[in-house]
Design a protein around this motif. Structure first.
Motif, short mmCIF file in Angstrom:
data_model
loop_
_atom_site.label_atom_id
_atom_site.label_comp_id
_atom_site.label_asym_id
_atom_site.label_seq_id
_atom_site.Cartn_x
_atom_site.Cartn_y
_atom_site.Cartn_z
N TRP A 213 -14.50 -3.29 3.18
CA TRP A 213 -13.64 -2.18 3.83
C TRP A 213 -13.49 -1.13 2.88
O TRP A 213 -13.71 0.06 3.41
CB TRP A 213 -12.29 -2.83 3.97
N ASP A 214 -13.16 -1.49 1.41
CA ASP A 214 -13.11 0.03 0.60
C ASP A 214 -14.54 0.69 0.50
O ASP A 214 -14.50 2.00 0.37
CB ASP A 214 -12.58 -0.34 -0.73
N ALA A 215 -15.48 -0.11 0.37
CA ALA A 215 -16.85 0.60 0.11
C ALA A 215 -17.57 1.07 1.26
O ALA A 215 -18.25 2.24 1.23
CB ALA A 215 -17.95 -0.64 -0.63
N VAL B 161 0.87 -1.30 -0.09
CA VAL B 161 0.02 -0.07 -0.21
C VAL B 161 0.90 1.18 -0.05
O VAL B 161 0.54 2.17 -0.50
CB VAL B 161 -0.76 0.11 1.12
N SER C 14 -16.69 0.42 5.39
CA SER C 14 -15.77 0.69 6.47
C SER C 14 -15.30 -0.47 7.16
O SER C 14 -15.47 -1.75 6.73
CB SER C 14 -16.24 1.49 7.75
N SER C 15 -14.09 -0.52 7.60
CA SER C 15 -13.46 -1.66 8.26
C SER C 15 -14.19 -2.21 9.18
O SER C 15 -14.34 -3.52 9.33
CB SER C 15 -11.91 -1.20 8.99
N SER D 78 -4.03 -0.99 -3.77
CA SER D 78 -5.34 -0.48 -3.06
C SER D 78 -5.42 -1.69 -1.92
O SER D 78 -4.77 -2.74 -2.09
CB SER D 78 -6.54 -0.74 -3.90
N VAL D 79 -6.26 -1.45 -0.76
CA VAL D 79 -6.58 -2.51 0.07
C VAL D 79 -7.08 -3.70 -0.41
O VAL D 79 -6.76 -4.74 -0.22
CB VAL D 79 -7.52 -1.88 1.12
N LYS D 80 -8.21 -3.55 -1.64
CA LYS D 80 -8.65 -4.44 -2.29
C LYS D 80 -7.66 -5.43 -2.97
O LYS D 80 -7.56 -6.68 -3.19
CB LYS D 80 -9.53 -4.17 -3.46
N GLY E 54 -11.87 -6.92 1.66
CA GLY E 54 -11.22 -5.80 1.07
C GLY E 54 -12.41 -4.85 0.43
O GLY E 54 -12.27 -3.86 0.69
N THR E 55 -13.29 -5.42 -0.17
CA THR E 55 -14.12 -4.87 -1.14
C THR E 55 -15.04 -3.93 -0.06
O THR E 55 -15.42 -2.81 0.07
CB THR E 55 -14.98 -5.57 -2.03
#
Length: 412
Positions: free
Chosen positions: A376-378, A45, A380-381, A51-53, A373-374
């Protein structure tokens, strides 16, 4: 040569023979791998700009692609009745390619390196676990698998400490630290070649309800025999749990998000594996006494609580406490699950059974990490961690409600 599970249990237990040798190999291999692992998410990263994804794709994809080889290597080791050649080949491939992360200039290159690393793991995993089961008395099977996992996690303690010493003590760049991983990897291969010994698969066929064809060899019959229904029934909730068990790289990212300094992430990783190592042998031994299923269900419930804790955490110390509890989950479940697999199938089918176990868990790792990961990105964690907790709860309930399985299928 008879299966070691036919031998009476020893009253004063200590690791020896293949148990000690394979545990030493795993210790060295994990030390090599974990020099890289705690630094890899932030390297991807922060340095390479992924990306996180993409972190989820790399970690989950590597396990998923290797899954086919886990299936094939387990089946093949049953058919040829030899485990060691596949074990040595798998450790050699991984040890050769792992340090090449130091040369990567993109997330795609890291993905290719990780895929090859996991191919090595795929080749060795099922034959190694089948050989461990054949090298352990039945009454101590959980303890043996727990000890093996303890050695593996002890390597994961040493690896980050080496990385920390290289970064802080010697002032090495991250890429240079990755090269250091070649040393314990090479030692692991040497130990595997010199000290691991094959245990012959018993010559009788693994057909519990049917006689072997007259013209078929024992290994051919064993390779064709179906796995018991209760094995598949037990594997289903394990697969569901895995769908909520994303790569631990996300835990490191969450710890960083909570304020744990980058320089302390290797120590956090060490703390996790100290707990894993300390709890694995007692956890496996406890499963020999109280049963596999109760311990797995308990571990999964604790996992759900830990993931909910990561969702709600707000301070750096929360990360440290949750990582410690997360280590206990592994102590309760990792060795116990493998001992459970060995309990459910005949000796001659263990390679294939472990192949399916590792293979399906590996296949599930890709959607688990990519979806996590998706989310999280879309969103939140927190949303992602609550999702993982929910799947763990569902899996625990499913396993707890399954009909009782036969006490032992493997010869004893």
């Amino acid at each position: 040569m008879p299966d070691a599970s036919d031998a009476p249990p020893r009253h004063s237990w200590r690791p020896r023979g293949n148990v000690l040798a394979l545990s030493a190999v795993s210790f060295l291999t994990d030390a090599s791998s974990e020099i890289i692992a705690p630094l890899l998410p932030l390297f991807l990263v922060g340095t390479l700009g992924t990306s996180v994804k993409m972190v989820g794709i790399i970690e989950g994809g590597a396990e998923a692609v290797a899954s086919l080889l886990k299936l094939l290597s387990g089946w093949w080791s049953d058919r040829v009745a030899r485990r060691k050649p596949l074990i040595v080949a798998g450790y050699t491939i991984a040890s050769l390619v792992r340090p090449l992360v130091a040369l990567a200039q993109s997330g795609t290159q890291v993905l290719l390196i990780r895929l090859t690393d996991r191919v090595g793991k795929g080749i060795r995993g099922a034959p190694r676990d089948a050989l461990l089961a054949a090298s352990a008395p039945l009454a101590e099977r959980g303890r043996v698998f727990g000890f093996h996992r303890a050695a593996d996690h002890a390597g994961a303690v040493v690896g980050p400490l080496i990385a920390l010493a290289c970064l802080s003590g010697l002032g090495m760049a991250v890429r240079d630290v990755f090269w250091v991983a070649a040393v314990p990897g090479a030692l692991a291969v040497v130990v595997a070649v010199l000290f691991v010994k094959d245990v012959a698969v018993p010559p009788h066929a693994a057909l519990p309800h049917a006689a072997a064809p007259v013209r078929s060899s024992a290994t051919e019959v064993a390779a064709a025999a179906p796995l018991p229904r209760h094995f598949w029934r037990t594997l289903a909730p394990i697969l569901l749990f895995t769908l909520g068990n994303s790569t631990d790289a996300f835990l490191l990212l969450r710890a960083s998000q909570l304020g744990v300094p980058t320089a302390l992430l290797p120590l956090l990783w060490v703390a996790l594996h100290v707990v894993k190592s300390a709890s694995s042998t007692p956890g496996g031994a406890l499963s020999d006494r109280v049963g596999r299923r109760p311990l797995i269900v308990t571990g999964w419930l604790l996992y759900a609580a830990v993931y909910a804790g990561f969702a709600l955490a707000a301070h750096p110390w929360h990360a440290w406490a949750l990582f410690a509890l997360y280590g206990v989950v592994f102590g309760l479940t990792e060795g116990t699950e493998k001992a459970f697999v060995a309990d459910l199938v005949p000796t001659e089918r263990r390679g294939t059974a472990f192949g399916w176990y590792h293979g399906l868990v590996g296949f599930a790792a890709l959607p688990a990490s990519v979806v996590f990961g998706t989310v999280w990105d879309a969103w939140s964690s927190g949303t992602a961690f609550f999702m993982g907790a929910g799947l763990a709860l569902a899996a625990a309930a499913w396993l707890a409600l399954l009909p009782a399985t036969p006490p032992r299928v493997a010869p004893s």
